[in-house]
Design a protein around this motif. Sequence first.
Motif, short mmCIF file in Angstrom:
data_model
loop_
_atom_site.label_atom_id
_atom_site.label_comp_id
_atom_site.label_asym_id
_atom_site.label_seq_id
_atom_site.Cartn_x
_atom_site.Cartn_y
_atom_site.Cartn_z
N ARG A 190 0.85 -1.10 0.08
CA ARG A 190 -0.16 -0.13 -0.11
C ARG A 190 0.84 1.19 0.27
O ARG A 190 0.47 2.30 -0.54
N THR B 235 -7.37 -3.82 -6.84
CA THR B 235 -7.87 -4.36 -5.46
C THR B 235 -7.97 -3.33 -4.31
O THR B 235 -6.96 -2.37 -4.38
N ASP B 236 -8.52 -3.42 -3.32
CA ASP B 236 -8.29 -3.03 -2.17
C ASP B 236 -7.05 -3.50 -1.27
O ASP B 236 -6.90 -4.80 -1.71
N PRO B 237 -6.46 -2.90 -0.46
CA PRO B 237 -5.33 -3.53 0.05
C PRO B 237 -5.68 -5.00 0.69
O PRO B 237 -6.62 -4.75 1.64
N VAL C 227 -1.67 -4.26 -2.79
CA VAL C 227 -2.60 -3.92 -3.67
C VAL C 227 -2.18 -4.60 -5.09
O VAL C 227 -1.10 -4.45 -5.65
#
Lengths: 274, 274
Positions: A54, A77-79, A124
């Motif tokens: 991140r 993507t989200d972390p 991520v």
Amino acid sequence: MQPPVEPPDRPSPDRPSVLTPAQARALFRAGAEPVTTAGWCQGYAQANLLAVPRDIAFEAMLFCRRNPRACPLLEVTDPGDACPHETAPDADLRRDLPSYRVFQYGRPVAEVSDATPYWRDDLVAFLIGCSFSFETALLGAGVPVRHVEQGRNVPMFVTDRPCVPAGRLAGPLVVSMRPMPPEAVSAAVAVSELFPAMHGPPVHVGDPAELGIVDLTRPQFGEPVEFAPGDVPVFWACGVTPQAVLMAARPEFAITHAPGKMFVTDRPDSFTPA
Amino acid sequence: MQPPVEPPDRPSPDRPSVLTPAQARALFRAGAEPVTTAGWCQGYAQANLLAVPRDIAFEAMLFCRRNPRACPLLEVTDPGDACPHETAPDADLRRDLPSYRVFQYGRPVAEVSDATPYWRDDLVAFLIGCSFSFETALLGAGVPVRHVEQGRNVPMFVTDRPCVPAGRLAGPLVVSMRPMPPEAVSAAVAVSELFPAMHGPPVHVGDPAELGIVDLTRPQFGEPVEFAPGDVPVFWACGVTPQAVLMAARPEFAITHAPGKMFVTDRPDSFTPA
């Protein structure tokens, strides 16, 4: 004599072109590792993987935005979330690719078929369009795809063209190369132009020296491919560019796909995110 | 009788439509603050500003990517760099807008004409397309633009539609509203569709209740605008959405433009980044 027809419930890597993406991913998850995913799951988009902590994710996303030919983003993507909800909601990015590379401070320190032991909660994942996605359309337009004919990985070369930097991330453009007869070039340009999220049209046709490429028989990634008599080389921006950037910029940690061994998405090959 | 012709070397806010972006920015830098920049510098793209600390910049960029109708990105700066090199290389984002809002933990704590004293070295600026950019084309297609006719700021409303979240950033969609005769709606859709980086086509035509809007005479941002008899409301996604998200998600710090008082870029109004 007809070849035996494979029942759809018994997927086999012997006829990878007709596998569904879910079948292909299941095979990779079980350990199958083909030379390349080129030619697999015809009609579906394939993706490069770049997973970074991140801490450097903003710079990675800015790098992709500033270099859209090399790094067209399909999904971010989200972390810590290894599921690509938009492009393959049933998939696990940690183990559904045939092979991964683990980078520490710019050095590839491991090549593994399951990245789960290396994955981190702060990673991520960036999924970047792959030119394999337009090869079905190339074939449909009568453009030969030599590496698929020859059962090899596509050859990829580091060029002398710098990418537009973003913070700590800077490095050279990487290209994939497809030899073809000169009379096929026009169709290859016209077809690939229709796939802007899969690198779009070629960045160069003809003289490799224009890109600083010295020897077409010695690619930095993938495998060399045989030219048919009269073939000219055609070069496309390549989603292995982030790996050359990792080597140049040496961030602390990253996981990528192994070049030519891609993530197969559930999206059609012409997928273009909003 | 002809109106006096303004010599091009004497820019004046009396005829803002013919100013160049550099002239408009110079006026704002000198302290001019119009009710709105709608109608200014016809033919040029205008932008919303969202500047956030680097710590939350990845989430902000991911939010914009996941909500492209509300937050189409025109440019993203490096942390600490207040120059928008791609869209207006001579500009200074800290003082070239008519008015700024400073947010602390989701509360607007200051509205200032020069944000330089509040700017921080870790701020990343996101420039987001603005629907003012397609108003010249609306007028050209015979679509009336009531707020420009009435010399008012455009009315903006917080809806009940949630945006797609990104990490800590979540909140409702904000829309701008333009009243027009029903027979103009088709042209308004067709024209704005050609401006995907300026919010594109409307998100809704007709009943405000469909968006959870209770009272069209009480916008949350901007000013109310008079309907001509028979006018219907047409709603576009709005780049003030990030301000509603700041209020909902309450990150530590941010600077934005004041709604309706935009950054005027050097790019044509139909600008679409690669």
